[in-house]
Each structure stands twice: as C-alpha cells, then as structure tokens.
Design an enzyme around this catalytic site. Structure first.
Site, PDB file in Angstrom:
ATOM      1  N   GLY A  89       0.821  -1.209   0.000  1.00  0.00           N
ATOM      2  CA  GLY A  89       0.000   0.000   0.000  1.00  0.00           C
ATOM      3  C   GLY A  89       0.848   1.249   0.000  1.00  0.00           C
ATOM      4  O   GLY A  89       2.051   1.194  -0.254  1.00  0.00           O
ATOM      5  N   ASN A  90       0.214   2.374   0.242  1.00  0.00           N
ATOM      6  CA  ASN A  90       0.937   3.641   0.297  1.00  0.00           C
ATOM      7  C   ASN A  90       0.320   4.519   1.373  1.00  0.00           C
ATOM      8  O   ASN A  90      -0.681   4.148   1.980  1.00  0.00           O
ATOM      9  CB  ASN A  90       0.941   4.321  -1.079  1.00  0.00           C
ATOM     10  CG  ASN A  90      -0.465   4.628  -1.557  1.00  0.00           C
ATOM     11  OD1 ASN A  90      -1.147   5.490  -1.006  1.00  0.00           O
ATOM     12  ND2 ASN A  90      -0.930   3.897  -2.560  1.00  0.00           N
ATOM     13  N   ARG A  91       0.917   5.679   1.597  1.00  0.00           N
ATOM     14  CA  ARG A  91       0.531   6.501   2.745  1.00  0.00           C
ATOM     15  C   ARG A  91      -0.558   7.513   2.428  1.00  0.00           C
ATOM     16  O   ARG A  91      -0.837   8.385   3.243  1.00  0.00           O
ATOM     17  CB  ARG A  91       1.771   7.190   3.311  1.00  0.00           C
ATOM     18  CG  ARG A  91       2.766   6.176   3.905  1.00  0.00           C
ATOM     19  CD  ARG A  91       4.057   6.839   4.333  1.00  0.00           C
ATOM     20  NE  ARG A  91       3.804   7.892   5.297  1.00  0.00           N
ATOM     21  CZ  ARG A  91       4.410   9.077   5.306  1.00  0.00           C
ATOM     22  NH1 ARG A  91       5.316   9.348   4.415  1.00  0.00           N
ATOM     23  NH2 ARG A  91       4.105   9.959   6.212  1.00  0.00           N
TER      24      ARG A  91
END
Ligand code: C5P
Length: 228
Positions: free
Chosen positions: A29-31
């Site tokens: 995932g990412n932030r």
C-alpha cells in the site's frame, strides 16, 4: 461561500490509496489518506455538482451527499472510474494508485521458510488509469491528474509535472511535494496547478481551501468545454 458554479455538472473524484494483495492478510500500500480527494469531492458537492467518489481505502470518513464507489486495488479503481467517467464533465484523479502489483496472489498466508534469509516478490505493472482515460476519446470531459513528487527543487518539480501532463494526456495537473513529513495524512497542503500554458495557480492552506482553489481553475474551463 455561496458559489454554485458546478450546478448541473457531473464530477468524478478518486481518493485514497490502492492496496495490492499479496496473500489473504497482507498487501502493498501507500501513505495516501484520501483527505485531499475527499475535500475535492465535498467542495464540488457544495458548489452544486453531482459527485461520484471512487474511494480506495480512505483513512477519513467519506463525505455525505456523494455517490460512493468503494474499491481497493488499482484494477478495481480502474473499472469503477472508467465506468463513472463516461459522459462526466470532470474527472479528478487524486488517488495514489500502485504502479505495480504482485504477479500472483497467494491463496494462503505466505510462510517463512526454515533457514531462508529473505524473500523476493515478483511484481507486474498496473495500467496507468489516468493515461488510459487521457488517451481515449473524452470529448467534454476535463481530466485533472495529481502528481506527488519527492523532488525538492521547484523548477525540477514543475518540469516533472509538465512531462507528466503531456504523457498522461491530462488537461490539468496538481503537483505537490510529498515526503516523510509533507503531503500525506496532513490537513494542509501546498500545490501548483499546471496546464499546457504552464503554471496556472499556486495554492497553500487547508486541503479544503486547496480543493476550492483547484475548482476555481476548473470551473471556467468546464464552461469553455460545454454548457452545463
Ligand atoms: O505517474 P504518477 O503516479 O506520478 O501519476 C500520478 C497521477 O496518475 C495521479 O493522478 C494518479 O491518480 C494517476 N495514476 C493512475 N494510474 C496509475 C498511477 C497513477 O491513474 N497506475
């Protein structure tokens, strides 16, 4: 404000960050929190638009009054936004989309192997969803992309943005600098809005005020494109 300059318009906004599963319990995932995209959806709604929000793993509450399409992976986001974008006046691609996904998703939880000292993941490219929309016929639909860059130098940041605008066939690009302490999950933002003519506007402030400044650039262009 009492601006109703998007009355009668159909607007599609993507927000959040995609998650690409590795196995039943893990993902890449990412932030991205989804705050900026959600603020754009809320601002467009407040200005009178009918808003479809394609929401990928939001960390904030989804706004009321929007047609909500929840997705998780890049491929799901692609399917939802491609369907919603047909005939829309405006598409804003604020979501952070994974460039790669695991080549295979394990049916069972990936286990450590006795004695191994690492694990190599094989990834495959995801489609560039914005470029897909930008390079397909989209008469009457204004396409706005985002570019989150870790580049600190302003000129180089803008050059990256100009290249991306061209490569993706978008009409406008909202460029912001992100890093360990900037951009993601924060309530404020600092962006540069660029078009084919160059820098159109700079906006600093809450993600809601930035959302309205983006729509201030967008609204007259929608009027040029077609009547509501
Ligand atoms: O190439 P980059 O990821 O920096 O481009 C960012 C823009 O492109 C964002 O608007 C994002 O939503 C979109 N994007 C996309 N599909 C991808 C990667 C990014 O639509 N696979």
């Amino acid at each position: 404000s009492a601006r109703r300059d998007l009355a009668g318009r159909r607007v599609v906004v993507t927000a959040g960050g995609t998650r690409e599963p590795l196995d039943p319990v893990r993902f890449l995932g990412n932030r991205s929190s989804g705050k900026q995209g959600v603020a754009i959806a809320e601002a467009a709604r407040a200005r009178g638009a009918h808003v479809t929000l394609v929401a990928a793993n939001l960390e904030v509450a989804s706004p009321g009054g929007c047609d909500l399409r929840e997705v998780s992976t890049a491929l799901e986001l692609q399917a939802a936004v491609t369907e919603a974008a047909a005939g829309a006046d405006l598409v804003v691609m604020a979501a952070a989309v994974a460039d790669y996904r695991p080549a295979a998703v394990s049916e069972s939880k990936i286990k450590k192997q006795p004695g191994d000292d690492g694990l190599t993941l094989e990834l495959v490219r995801n489609p560039d969803i914005l470029a897909g929309l930008g390079h397909a016929p989209h008469d009457g639909t204004l396409l706005v992309g985002f570019a989150a860059e870790t580049e600190a130098d302003d000129d180089r940041l803008l050059a990256l943005g100009a290249g991306k605008l061209e490569a993706k066939g978008a009409d406008l690009l909202v460029v912001n600098r992100v890093g360990w302490t900037e951009g993601f999950a924060r309530d404020d933002n600092r962006v540069v809005i660029i078009g084919n003519e160059g820098v159109l506007a700079r906006a600093v402030g809450s993600k809601m005020s930035v959302a309205h400044e983006i729509l201030d650039v967008v609204a007259p262009r929608l009027r040029e494109l077609r009547a509501p």
